[in-house]
Structures are given as structure tokens and as C-alpha cells.
Design an enzyme around this catalytic site. Structure first.
Site, PDB file in Angstrom:
ATOM      1  N   ASP A  10      35.226  45.130  41.480  1.00  0.00           N
ATOM      2  CA  ASP A  10      33.966  45.320  42.200  1.00  0.00           C
ATOM      3  C   ASP A  10      33.093  46.302  41.418  1.00  0.00           C
ATOM      4  O   ASP A  10      33.492  47.448  41.191  1.00  0.00           O
ATOM      5  CB  ASP A  10      34.291  45.868  43.604  1.00  0.00           C
ATOM      6  CG  ASP A  10      33.080  45.857  44.520  1.00  0.00           C
ATOM      7  OD1 ASP A  10      31.985  45.459  44.081  1.00  0.00           O
ATOM      8  OD2 ASP A  10      33.250  46.265  45.684  1.00  0.00           O
ATOM      9  N   ASP A 100      28.730  40.600  42.626  1.00  0.00           N
ATOM     10  CA  ASP A 100      29.309  41.695  41.840  1.00  0.00           C
ATOM     11  C   ASP A 100      30.777  41.958  42.133  1.00  0.00           C
ATOM     12  O   ASP A 100      31.291  43.014  41.799  1.00  0.00           O
ATOM     13  CB  ASP A 100      28.500  42.973  42.036  1.00  0.00           C
ATOM     14  CG  ASP A 100      28.759  43.623  43.383  1.00  0.00           C
ATOM     15  OD1 ASP A 100      29.038  42.883  44.346  1.00  0.00           O
ATOM     16  OD2 ASP A 100      28.702  44.858  43.462  1.00  0.00           O
ATOM     17  N   GLU A 101      31.479  41.018  42.738  1.00  0.00           N
ATOM     18  CA  GLU A 101      32.906  41.251  42.969  1.00  0.00           C
ATOM     19  C   GLU A 101      33.686  39.940  42.972  1.00  0.00           C
ATOM     20  O   GLU A 101      33.149  38.876  43.279  1.00  0.00           O
ATOM     21  CB  GLU A 101      33.154  42.018  44.275  1.00  0.00           C
ATOM     22  CG  GLU A 101      32.605  41.319  45.479  1.00  0.00           C
ATOM     23  CD  GLU A 101      32.893  42.066  46.782  1.00  0.00           C
ATOM     24  OE1 GLU A 101      34.019  42.541  46.986  1.00  0.00           O
ATOM     25  OE2 GLU A 101      31.963  42.149  47.606  1.00  0.00           O
TER      26      GLU A 101
END
Ligand SMILES: [Mg+2]
Length: 407
Positions: A10, A100-101
Site C-alpha cells: 500500500d 495504490d494497493e
């Protein structure tokens, strides 16, 4: 499900970190992306209590020295793509959760890429070196635990939860730390005296269902009791195959660049053939000595996964970029193939004379799979060390990129 092999990766304060990466004046300062509402806050701003989704006016009161910047979506999309390319090079199975993860499954990679903890450490280093962003990784036996672990390790951290330390890690945490528990659910739980994960775990499922509803109650009861059978699932229909090499700061000759290109084309098309995919668009990615970047692409008349066809397009693109490279120097070269189609159909259409080189490629792949890394080396790579992992069996996926920044 008894091995500690699931990574949850993350990016830290993603949008704000991209802004700090791209504008050195913002580094070390409280940065808030957004205006009316906070889309992202750097850790310097979070230290003042600023949080995502908070009103801009309140954020300004909490942190008067904060720098507010407007979101630059194209920059975030580009950064996200680059990070997911690192993910894809790290483990064969990557499950995106958001921009974003992602979850990554390090199962079965021990002998070729190291332990999950080593893979996680390398992933963090690669994302920092290749994309310039900090990322936190949690490693655990289940997805829910890996997600909790990364949150606990933030920012810029790595946390491995050992199989025999799960309850000791999980149960003292506040209920908000559980995956799926937002402010509203947390308030309901706290309203019933449930402050910690351990207290939720010791509550009967029926009682939890009374408090938060059927689906959430079942979910909470399971993950608080450390039960999460969900596997990491690769995203359906991957969109591209890519590989890149960092070159260091010293000047590079055209011959050396070409050899890098040959290695990249070889590696990326080998993975495409293993996956039975072919692609029409060849993208050349360059990073220059001044850290600026450029991408150039060419769309082929027909989809291809033959090394020679992809290499020819990449060479054309590189030749067109040579004037810029000579001026600014080049520190990274990458090839990405997109516009994917089923590659098996392409192979069936193979002409007998094999002008595409497909039969040779298949034979080369086969020999490497059976006899190991050094069995076949393309002529231009003779005398260079291709790195062991470049020739790993295709079914092992692409756990590492040997010619990348690790040396
Ligand atoms: Mg994040």
C-alpha cells in the site's frame, strides 16, 4: 493456507507522495492534495491531525502552514501504472484493491526469489528506486491480516506477522484496524462496549449480527477470530506485459543500449508466450539523466509475441529517441506490450517459413525451461551476464528482474 505468503502493499499518502516526489520544495513539508475536501495528506500534515475526506477549512485550521495543491490525476495514474508494473514483476499473482494497493501472493517463490519477507523488502526498494514513492508492505498468512499488518507498519514500513504470533498481534488492536470497519461500524461496536479486536472475537456471531447486520456481523466474527480463507486472485484480463532495466548513471553506448533492448524483448515476449498472449502496441519507456521520462509507442499491423517482431518495433522507437538520449543521457529503458489478444491464435497462423521467429522462440523457451538459465543465450548477449532469474521457467512467473536496479 498455513504459510505466511500473502503481501499487502500500500503506497503511503499516495497523491501527496507523488506531489512531493515531483516538486522538491514540497518534501518534508505538510502537503494537502485537494481544496474543498482533503483527497490526501502527507504524513507531515497528518501529524497535525489532518485526514483524508476532511473538509479543507478544518484541515487549514489544524495545519495553517500546510501547502495545498490541486490534484494532478494523470500523474497519479502514471505512477500507479508504474507501481503495478513493479508488482507484476515481483510475483505472478497480483490482486489490485485500488489505485495504490494490491495483494501479492509469494507462495512457491522461496527457491527462486527468496522468502516472503525478502520479496517484500525488495518490492519496497524497487518501488522507491524505480517509481520514487514510499510503500508499506504487510506480510501474513491471510489477506485480512496482511491488510491489518500494512496499516500497522505505516508509513514506509514492513511488518511480517508470524503464524504463531497472529492472535497476539491482532487482538489488542482497536476495532477500527479490522479490514472493513469504517467509522460508522466502529461507533456501533464501541457503543456496545467493544473496543478491541479481541473483544469482538469473544462476542457471539449472533450478537455481532444484531449490532452491525448480517453480512458485516459474519465478516467481523470471522476475521476477528483470524479466519479468512480468501485467496489472492490475479486480476482478470491483464492489460500489458512489461519489463525494464535501470542503467545507472554512467554514459551508455548505442551497442549496450541495444543489448539491453534485446534482453527486455526476450524477457517480456517469453512471459507473453507462456501466458498465451500477444499484443499490438509496443511501448518504449525511457527515463533520462535529468529524471524526466518519455514513452514512445508503435502499433503493429498484427498482434505479436515473437521476440524479433517486438524487438524490431522497440529498435525503431529507440532509434527515434536517440537524439534526446544523447543530450540528456538515459538511466532506464523499459518495454511494455499492450493491446493484448489471445496469442494462441497468432501462433496457429504461423507461416511455415517462420519469418516471425516464433518457432525458434518456442524452442528457446523450451530449452531454457528444461535445461536452465545458460542453455541458450542470444548472440548479442554473449559475454554479458544475463542474470539467473531471467531464464526461470515461465510457469514460475516473473519474480525478479535481474538487470533492474539490484546489483
Ligand atoms: Mg495507500
Amino acid at each position: 493456507m498455513d504459510e505466511v505468503t500473502i503481501l499487502h502493499a500500500d503506497l503511503d499518502a499516495f497523491f501527496a507522495s507523488v506531489e512531493q516526489r515531483d516538486d522538491p520544495r514540497l518534501r518534508g513539508r505538510p502537503v494537502i492534495v485537494g481544496g474543498g475536501v482533503v483527497l490526501a495528506a502527507s504524513y507531515e500534515a497528518r501529524a497535525h491531525g489532518v485526514r483524508g475526506a476532511m473538509g479543507g477549512a478544518r484541515a487549514r485550521r489544524l495545519c495553517s502552514q500546510a501547502v495545498f495543491v490541486q490534484p494532478r490525476w494523470p500523474a497519479y495514474v502514471e505512477a500507479s501504472k508504474a507501481v503495478f508494473e513493479v508488482f507484476d514483476r515481483t510475483t505472478p499473482v497480483v490482486e489490485p484493491l485500488s489505485i495504490d494497493e494490491a495483494f501479492l501472493d509469494a507462495r512457491g517463490l522461496e527457491h527462486i526469489a527468496g522468502t516472503p519477507a525478502q520479496i517484500a523488502a525488495r518490492l519496497r526498494r524497487d518501488v522507491l528506486e524505480q517509481v520514487g514513492l514510499p510503500i508499506t508492505v504487510g506480510v501474513a498468512r491471510t489477506k485480512a491480516l496482511a491488510k491489518v499488518a500494512s496499516a500497522a507498519a505505516k508509513p514506509d514500513g514492513l511488518l511480517v506477522v508470524p503464524a504463531d504470533g497472529e492472535i497476539a498481534f491482532l487482538h489488542p488492536l482497536p476495532v477500527e484496524r479490522l479490514w472493513g470497519v469504517g467509522p460508522a461500524t466502529a461507533a456501533k461496536l464501541r457503543g456496545h462496549g467493544l473496543q478491541t479486536v479481541g473483544q469482538v472475537a469473544r462476542t457471539a456471531e449472533a450478537a455481532l449480527i444484531q449490532i452491525v447486520g448480517r453480512a458485516a456481523g459474519r465478516h467481523l466474527h470471522a476475521i476477528a477470530n483470524n479466519r479468512d480463507p480468501r485467496r489472492v486472485r490475479a486480476r482478470r484480463g491483464r492489460r500489458s506485459f512489461g519489463s525494464q532495466s535501470a542503467l545507472g548513471r554512467s554514459p551508455t553506448t548505442p551497442e549496450a543500449l541495444d543489448a539491453v533492448l534485446v534482453g527486455l524483448a526476450d524477457r517480456v515476449t517469453r512471459r507473453m508466450r507462456a501466458a498465451g498472449r500477444a499484443g499490438r502496441t509496443v511501448v518504449l519507456r525511457l527515463r533520462f539523466g535529468d529524471y524526466s521520462r518519455a514513452t514512445r509507442s508503435q502499433t503493429l499491423f498484427e498482434a505479436a509475441n515473437a521476440t524479433e517482431a517486438i524487438l524490431a518495433a522497440a529498435r525503431t522507437l529507440l532509434a527515434a529517441a536517440m537524439p534526446v538520449i544523447e543530450r540528456r543521457g538515459v538511466t532506464l529503458v523499459g518495454i511494455t506490450i499492450s493491446n493484448l489478444v489471445d496469442g494462441r491464435a497468432v501462433q496457429l497462423a504461423l507461416p511455415f517459413e517462420d519469418p516471425t521467429g516464433l518457432v525458434l522462440d518456442a524452442a528457446v523457451d523450451d530449452v531454457r525451461d528444461r535445461f536452465g538459465p545458460t542453455a541458450v543465450t542470444r548472440a548479442t548477449q554473449l559475454g554479458r551476464d544475463p542474470g539467473l532469474a531471467a531464464w526461470l521457467p515461465a510457469h514460475a512467473g516473473r519474480p525478479m528482474d535481474p538487470s533492474d536496479t539490484r546489483r
